[in-house]
Design a protein around this motif. Structure first.
Motif, PDB file in Angstrom:
ATOM      1  N   ARG A 272     -13.397 -16.098  13.416  1.00  0.00           N
ATOM      2  CA  ARG A 272     -12.483 -17.531  14.484  1.00  0.00           C
ATOM      3  C   ARG A 272     -13.068 -16.569  15.899  1.00  0.00           C
ATOM      4  O   ARG A 272     -13.016 -15.427  16.079  1.00  0.00           O
ATOM      5  CB  ARG A 272     -11.303 -17.320  14.089  1.00  0.00           C
TER       6      ARG A 272
ATOM      7  N   ASP B  96     -12.294 -15.684  19.738  1.00  0.00           N
ATOM      8  CA  ASP B  96     -11.239 -15.225  20.614  1.00  0.00           C
ATOM      9  C   ASP B  96     -11.158 -15.938  21.916  1.00  0.00           C
ATOM     10  O   ASP B  96     -10.475 -15.346  22.829  1.00  0.00           O
ATOM     11  CB  ASP B  96     -11.170 -13.713  20.653  1.00  0.00           C
TER      12      ASP B  96
ATOM     13  N   THR C  51     -10.523  -1.661  11.284  1.00  0.00           N
ATOM     14  CA  THR C  51      -9.263  -2.520  11.587  1.00  0.00           C
ATOM     15  C   THR C  51      -9.464  -2.959  13.204  1.00  0.00           C
ATOM     16  O   THR C  51      -8.895  -2.861  13.908  1.00  0.00           O
ATOM     17  CB  THR C  51      -8.025  -1.870  11.495  1.00  0.00           C
TER      18      THR C  51
ATOM     19  N   ALA D 118     -11.492  -6.242  15.519  1.00  0.00           N
ATOM     20  CA  ALA D 118     -11.331  -7.405  15.634  1.00  0.00           C
ATOM     21  C   ALA D 118     -11.616  -8.287  14.405  1.00  0.00           C
ATOM     22  O   ALA D 118     -10.926  -9.150  13.849  1.00  0.00           O
ATOM     23  CB  ALA D 118     -12.117  -8.103  16.952  1.00  0.00           C
ATOM     24  N   THR D 119     -13.008  -7.684  13.864  1.00  0.00           N
ATOM     25  CA  THR D 119     -13.253  -8.262  12.491  1.00  0.00           C
ATOM     26  C   THR D 119     -12.210  -7.971  11.398  1.00  0.00           C
ATOM     27  O   THR D 119     -11.677  -8.913  10.490  1.00  0.00           O
ATOM     28  CB  THR D 119     -14.693  -7.967  12.092  1.00  0.00           C
TER      29      THR D 119
ATOM     30  N   GLN E 174      -9.005  -9.892  11.354  1.00  0.00           N
ATOM     31  CA  GLN E 174      -9.167 -11.209  10.951  1.00  0.00           C
ATOM     32  C   GLN E 174      -9.162 -11.483   9.309  1.00  0.00           C
ATOM     33  O   GLN E 174      -8.825 -12.212   8.806  1.00  0.00           O
ATOM     34  CB  GLN E 174     -10.652 -11.975  11.647  1.00  0.00           C
TER      35      GLN E 174
ATOM     36  N   ARG F 100      -8.674   3.864  10.714  1.00  0.00           N
ATOM     37  CA  ARG F 100      -8.819   5.023  11.510  1.00  0.00           C
ATOM     38  C   ARG F 100      -8.079   5.005  12.674  1.00  0.00           C
ATOM     39  O   ARG F 100      -7.514   5.913  13.147  1.00  0.00           O
ATOM     40  CB  ARG F 100     -10.337   5.434  11.527  1.00  0.00           C
ATOM     41  N   THR F 101      -8.211   3.828  13.384  1.00  0.00           N
ATOM     42  CA  THR F 101      -7.652   3.760  14.734  1.00  0.00           C
ATOM     43  C   THR F 101      -6.912   2.440  14.837  1.00  0.00           C
ATOM     44  O   THR F 101      -7.402   1.249  14.191  1.00  0.00           O
ATOM     45  CB  THR F 101      -8.647   3.776  15.848  1.00  0.00           C
TER      46      THR F 101
ATOM     47  N   ARG G 158     -10.064  -0.353  24.462  1.00  0.00           N
ATOM     48  CA  ARG G 158     -11.071  -0.939  23.698  1.00  0.00           C
ATOM     49  C   ARG G 158     -10.743  -2.291  23.403  1.00  0.00           C
ATOM     50  O   ARG G 158      -9.761  -2.912  23.863  1.00  0.00           O
ATOM     51  CB  ARG G 158     -10.522  -0.091  22.160  1.00  0.00           C
ATOM     52  N   ARG G 159     -11.470  -2.910  22.547  1.00  0.00           N
ATOM     53  CA  ARG G 159     -11.609  -4.414  22.581  1.00  0.00           C
ATOM     54  C   ARG G 159     -10.148  -4.997  22.071  1.00  0.00           C
ATOM     55  O   ARG G 159      -9.756  -4.170  20.843  1.00  0.00           O
ATOM     56  CB  ARG G 159     -12.787  -4.899  21.684  1.00  0.00           C
TER      57      ARG G 159
ATOM     58  N   ALA H  11     -15.725  -3.403   7.212  1.00  0.00           N
ATOM     59  CA  ALA H  11     -15.759  -4.131   8.497  1.00  0.00           C
ATOM     60  C   ALA H  11     -15.775  -3.172   9.687  1.00  0.00           C
ATOM     61  O   ALA H  11     -14.828  -2.962  10.497  1.00  0.00           O
ATOM     62  CB  ALA H  11     -14.338  -4.754   8.816  1.00  0.00           C
ATOM     63  N   THR H  12     -16.769  -2.411   9.405  1.00  0.00           N
ATOM     64  CA  THR H  12     -17.022  -1.161  10.202  1.00  0.00           C
ATOM     65  C   THR H  12     -17.971  -1.268  11.519  1.00  0.00           C
ATOM     66  O   THR H  12     -18.273  -0.363  12.132  1.00  0.00           O
ATOM     67  CB  THR H  12     -17.783  -0.298   9.324  1.00  0.00           C
ATOM     68  N   GLY H  13     -18.091  -2.515  11.916  1.00  0.00           N
ATOM     69  CA  GLY H  13     -18.715  -2.805  13.247  1.00  0.00           C
ATOM     70  C   GLY H  13     -20.381  -2.819  13.318  1.00  0.00           C
ATOM     71  O   GLY H  13     -21.193  -2.746  12.286  1.00  0.00           O
TER      72      GLY H  13
ATOM     73  N   HIS I  50     -14.595   7.059  21.670  1.00  0.00           N
ATOM     74  CA  HIS I  50     -14.275   6.484  20.418  1.00  0.00           C
ATOM     75  C   HIS I  50     -14.082   4.878  20.695  1.00  0.00           C
ATOM     76  O   HIS I  50     -13.040   4.546  20.345  1.00  0.00           O
ATOM     77  CB  HIS I  50     -12.895   7.074  20.079  1.00  0.00           C
TER      78      HIS I  50
ATOM     79  N   TRP J   2     -16.863   1.237  20.490  1.00  0.00           N
ATOM     80  CA  TRP J   2     -18.421   0.928  20.757  1.00  0.00           C
ATOM     81  C   TRP J   2     -18.622   0.558  22.113  1.00  0.00           C
ATOM     82  O   TRP J   2     -19.939   0.373  22.279  1.00  0.00           O
ATOM     83  CB  TRP J   2     -18.446  -0.423  19.666  1.00  0.00           C
TER      84      TRP J   2
HETATM   85  P1  NAP Z   1     -15.357  -2.586  15.573  1.00  0.00           P
HETATM   86  O1  NAP Z   1     -14.520  -3.145  16.741  1.00  0.00           O
HETATM   87  O2  NAP Z   1     -16.559  -1.584  15.798  1.00  0.00           O
HETATM   88  O3  NAP Z   1     -14.476  -2.098  14.291  1.00  0.00           O
HETATM   89  C1  NAP Z   1     -14.936  -1.029  13.430  1.00  0.00           C
HETATM   90  C2  NAP Z   1     -13.969  -0.795  12.611  1.00  0.00           C
HETATM   91  O4  NAP Z   1     -14.298   0.093  11.481  1.00  0.00           O
HETATM   92  C3  NAP Z   1     -12.855   0.118  13.473  1.00  0.00           C
HETATM   93  O5  NAP Z   1     -11.831  -0.032  12.911  1.00  0.00           O
HETATM   94  C4  NAP Z   1     -13.365   1.394  12.887  1.00  0.00           C
HETATM   95  O6  NAP Z   1     -12.370   2.743  13.350  1.00  0.00           O
HETATM   96  C5  NAP Z   1     -13.850   1.301  11.569  1.00  0.00           C
HETATM   97  N1  NAP Z   1     -14.882   2.347  11.105  1.00  0.00           N
HETATM   98  C6  NAP Z   1     -15.990   2.692  11.370  1.00  0.00           C
HETATM   99  N2  NAP Z   1     -16.170   3.900  10.838  1.00  0.00           N
HETATM  100  C7  NAP Z   1     -15.257   4.087   9.969  1.00  0.00           C
HETATM  101  C8  NAP Z   1     -15.200   5.230   8.999  1.00  0.00           C
HETATM  102  N3  NAP Z   1     -16.344   6.031   8.896  1.00  0.00           N
HETATM  103  N4  NAP Z   1     -14.176   5.381   8.469  1.00  0.00           N
HETATM  104  C9  NAP Z   1     -13.029   4.598   8.730  1.00  0.00           C
HETATM  105  N5  NAP Z   1     -13.028   3.592   9.700  1.00  0.00           N
HETATM  106  C10 NAP Z   1     -14.170   3.362  10.228  1.00  0.00           C
HETATM  107  O7  NAP Z   1     -16.153  -3.841  14.591  1.00  0.00           O
HETATM  108  P2  NAP Z   1     -15.661  -5.292  14.638  1.00  0.00           P
HETATM  109  O8  NAP Z   1     -14.265  -5.179  14.149  1.00  0.00           O
HETATM  110  O9  NAP Z   1     -16.660  -6.158  13.608  1.00  0.00           O
HETATM  111  O10 NAP Z   1     -15.743  -5.806  15.924  1.00  0.00           O
HETATM  112  C11 NAP Z   1     -16.957  -5.579  16.866  1.00  0.00           C
HETATM  113  C12 NAP Z   1     -16.939  -6.572  18.165  1.00  0.00           C
HETATM  114  O11 NAP Z   1     -17.113  -7.722  17.433  1.00  0.00           O
HETATM  115  C13 NAP Z   1     -15.405  -6.901  18.704  1.00  0.00           C
HETATM  116  O12 NAP Z   1     -14.971  -5.666  19.345  1.00  0.00           O
HETATM  117  C14 NAP Z   1     -15.597  -8.207  19.316  1.00  0.00           C
HETATM  118  O13 NAP Z   1     -16.039  -8.044  20.490  1.00  0.00           O
HETATM  119  C15 NAP Z   1     -16.450  -8.672  18.340  1.00  0.00           C
HETATM  120  N6  NAP Z   1     -15.699  -9.704  17.427  1.00  0.00           N
HETATM  121  C16 NAP Z   1     -15.220 -10.836  17.960  1.00  0.00           C
HETATM  122  C17 NAP Z   1     -14.552 -11.555  17.177  1.00  0.00           C
HETATM  123  C18 NAP Z   1     -14.085 -12.839  17.936  1.00  0.00           C
HETATM  124  O14 NAP Z   1     -14.131 -13.295  19.242  1.00  0.00           O
HETATM  125  N7  NAP Z   1     -12.701 -13.138  17.255  1.00  0.00           N
HETATM  126  C19 NAP Z   1     -14.277 -11.173  16.003  1.00  0.00           C
HETATM  127  C20 NAP Z   1     -14.750 -10.192  15.588  1.00  0.00           C
HETATM  128  C21 NAP Z   1     -15.722  -9.442  16.100  1.00  0.00           C
HETATM  129  P3  NAP Z   1     -12.451   3.034  14.622  1.00  0.00           P
HETATM  130  O15 NAP Z   1     -11.867   2.183  15.866  1.00  0.00           O
HETATM  131  O16 NAP Z   1     -11.559   4.393  14.454  1.00  0.00           O
HETATM  132  O17 NAP Z   1     -13.899   3.460  15.100  1.00  0.00           O
END
Ligand code: NAP
Length: 539
Positions: free
Chosen positions: A58, A60, A188, A190-191, A194, A211-212, A331-332, A381-383, A496, A498
């Motif tokens: 969804r 944001d 944990t 944004a993705t 959700q 992790r965070t 952070r975001r 959901a690791t980014g 720590h 992105w």
């Molecule tokens: P993210 O913010 O980079 O989150 C990745 C998650 O994976 C974090 O919790 C991270 O922990 C964890 N992770 C990564 N490697 C790990 C490991 N080896 N062990 C344990 N945990 C690990 O990625 P995302 O959630 O996909 O979001 C990316 C960006 O996309 C958002 O910040 C936002 O800008 C955009 N987005 C927007 C929306 C929206 O508009 N609604 C929705 C989804 C995404 P750490 O935090 O400790 O690194």
């Protein structure tokens, strides 16, 4: 050798990506009379909104802000259904735009651009696709997204897992059967948030590996009525220009009063009002000091921590879910709906990997330091490799024959996130060191960047020139300015994340987005354009 291999198709421009930016870019260049080919790796339009079809995906940003402004007819005819649209609605909107403006016939789907080589003699790009097509283009526009290259699963043995496994950004269109299943969610951000809040009541058992813990804001997401839409439409003419002047491209902006000079009740009132809006206003539309002043950020952090804690039944679980170690807004900040309540369910379990590390994945599940967890499904959901990943995954070779990947290995550099010295007529949206890379309601910034790029291309053609390229000193000055602005922010000091490249091993640690604000950035870009692209070389 086939004829196709020996004689590349001659076009004016190649546009890579058919997401929010790519569609508008294609539309603009076609309107300017260019012969354009667009390539899209997905089998449909949408970019982020094509790939990220995970449960709960969804926006944001509010629907009235997360849309195109270039067509009054489009603004008048599209009826948003929710304040924060889910992925299917956004994907439908983008498909509507694609068809309404006759763009589809210009897009080649299911095709990746794999390389682009700048030919110094002709000053044109030789572009190659994974389907063997070759094109010679004067202009190359990379609308490839800032969060489009997912990171591979970070655990040893992940490929041995015999169940179903998926990165959220590659969720299959037919879905994944989660009903009654034992599901792991890693991440944990944004993705992850959700996904977790959406599937908690469908799965058999869910274990979340965190992790965070993040600061979040509860989303207020009513269905929109005709009256709501009429109010939105009445506001569009004023909003259209206004969003380009605010800090983050929304219709709200920071309270101009310094936090420190306000009585406690007034600070609280503004914060409560921002919170009640149920949007990113609490972060990007209350006090700008939260970005710069650690004391203010701590007050915001406590405000949010208290509200998170109050929603979690088990104090031990609350201790894990309440963020610590970083401040609010560094952070975001994701929006959420019922995220914490998911952890009050008996079928949802939380593992803090700082206390119980993930050792490896095997055929049946995940091994942590304390024991083995069996799963049917593992969701990553690791980014993403943010900001740079899309460009570095393509072999883009500029004047010196060096790929952007190699050039950026010793330091990521761009001019205003729009061009790179040494890569003439290569343009990008959401590039590093523009607000679009992180601190922006994305469509606002894409609108502005696509317009700037399209005007730059028009300028080259009007001058009868072959190429436009930022001068080395222009780029150096931009980086210097970018870093000057970044160093006074708390985001740049927060490792720590992105935002600073810290989620990718070996990536340069530097704030990826320009933090000077959308309004000031637009003024700088406008100024360059008004001065005939001063600081850029025309050849
Ligand atoms: P993210 O913010 O980079 O989150 C990745 C998650 O994976 C974090 O919790 C991270 O922990 C964890 N992770 C990564 N490697 C790990 C490991 N080896 N062990 C344990 N945990 C690990 O990625 P995302 O959630 O996909 O979001 C990316 C960006 O996309 C958002 O910040 C936002 O800008 C955009 N987005 C927007 C929306 C929206 O508009 N609604 C929705 C989804 C995404 P750490 O935090 O400790 O690194």
């Amino acid at each position: 050798m086939s004829e196709m291999q020996t004689a590349p198709q001659q076009v004016d421009a190649v546009v890579v990506g058919a997401g929010f930016a790519g569609l508008y870019q294609l539309h603009r260049l076609l309107k300017q009379g260019l012969n354009v080919r667009s390539f899209e790796a997905g089998n449909g339009v949408g970019g982020t909104w094509y790939w990220n079809r995970y449960p709960g995906a969804r926006v944001d940003s509010q629907s009235h802000l997360y849309q195109y402004w270039f067509s009054d007819e489009l603004l008048a005819e599209w009826n948003w259904g929710e304040r924060f649209p889910a992925q299917p609605e956004t994907e439908r909107y983008l498909n509507h735009v694609c068809d309404r403006f006759g763009l589809r016939e210009h897009i080649t789907f299911g095709t990746r651009v794999t390389s682009a080589d700048f030919d110094n003699a002709s000053e044109r790009w030789l572009v190659t696709t994974d389907k063997g097509e070759r094109l010679s283009a004067q202009f190359l526009v990379m609308n490839t997204g800032g969060l489009s290259v997912p990171l591979p699963p970070p655990f040893k043995g992940h490929e041995t897992f015999k169940g179903v496994t998926c990165h959220t950004s590659h969720w299959p269109s037919e879905g994944i059967d989660l009903d009654g299943k034992r599901v792991a969610v890693v991440g944990t951000g944004a993705t992850g948030i959700q996904v977790i809040q959406t599937i908690a009541d469908r799965v058999g058992e869910m274990t979340v590996f965190q992790r965070t813990a993040n600061y979040t804001i509860p989303m207020r997401n009513p269905k929109l009525t005709d009256a709501d839409r009429a109010t939105m439409r009445a506001g569009y003419p004023a909003m259209k220009g206004h969003v380009q002047k605010t800090f983050a491209g929304f219709d709200f902006d920071f309270d101009p009063r310094p936090f420190a000079e306000l009585p406690a009740e007034e600070r609280q009132r503004v914060m409560e009002e921002g919170w009640a809006d149920g949007s990113l206003k609490f972060w990007m539309g209350t006090f700008g000091d939260v970005f710069f002043d650690a004391g203010v950020a701590e007050i915001f952090s406590d405000f949010v921590r208290d509200r998170i804690r109050a929603r979690i039944n088990d104090p031990k679980v609350a201790d894990k879910l309440v963020p610590k170690g970083h401040s609010f807004g560094t952070r975001r900040v994701p929006l959420e709906t019922g995220y914490y309540e998911a952890f009050n369910r008996s079928n949802v379990h939380l593992v803090d990997v700082n206390e119980d590390a993930i050792l490896h994945v095997d055929a049946t599940g995940i091994q942590t330091a304390s024991g083995h967890h069996d799963f049917d499904v593992i969701i990553y959901a690791t980014g993403f490799d943010a900001g740079t990943g899309a460009l570095t995954s393509i072999d883009v070779r500029g004047r010196a024959g060096v790929t952007i990947r190699d050039a950026w290995a010793s330091g990521i550099r761009t001019t205003m996130g729009l061009q790179v010295h040494g890569y003439p007529n290569l343009f990008m949206t959401m590039g590093p060191y523009s607000p679009a890379a992180a601190f922006c309601n994305v469509p606002t910034c894409l609108d502005q960047q696509v317009d700037w790029i399209s005007d730059a291309i028009a300028h080259v053609r009007a001058k009868g020139a072959r190429a436009l390229e930022p001068m080395a000193e222009t780029e150096a000055k931009w980086l210097e300015h970018n870093d000057e602005v970044a160093k006074i922010t708390l985001v740049a000091q927060t490792n720590h994340s992105w935002y600073t490249g810290a989620n990718v091993a070996g990536k340069e640690r530097r704030l990826l987005a320009y933090a000077g604000g959308v309004g000031p950035y637009r003024e700088l870009c406008d100024d360059v354009r008004a001065r005939g692209f001063a600081g850029f070389a025309l050849t």
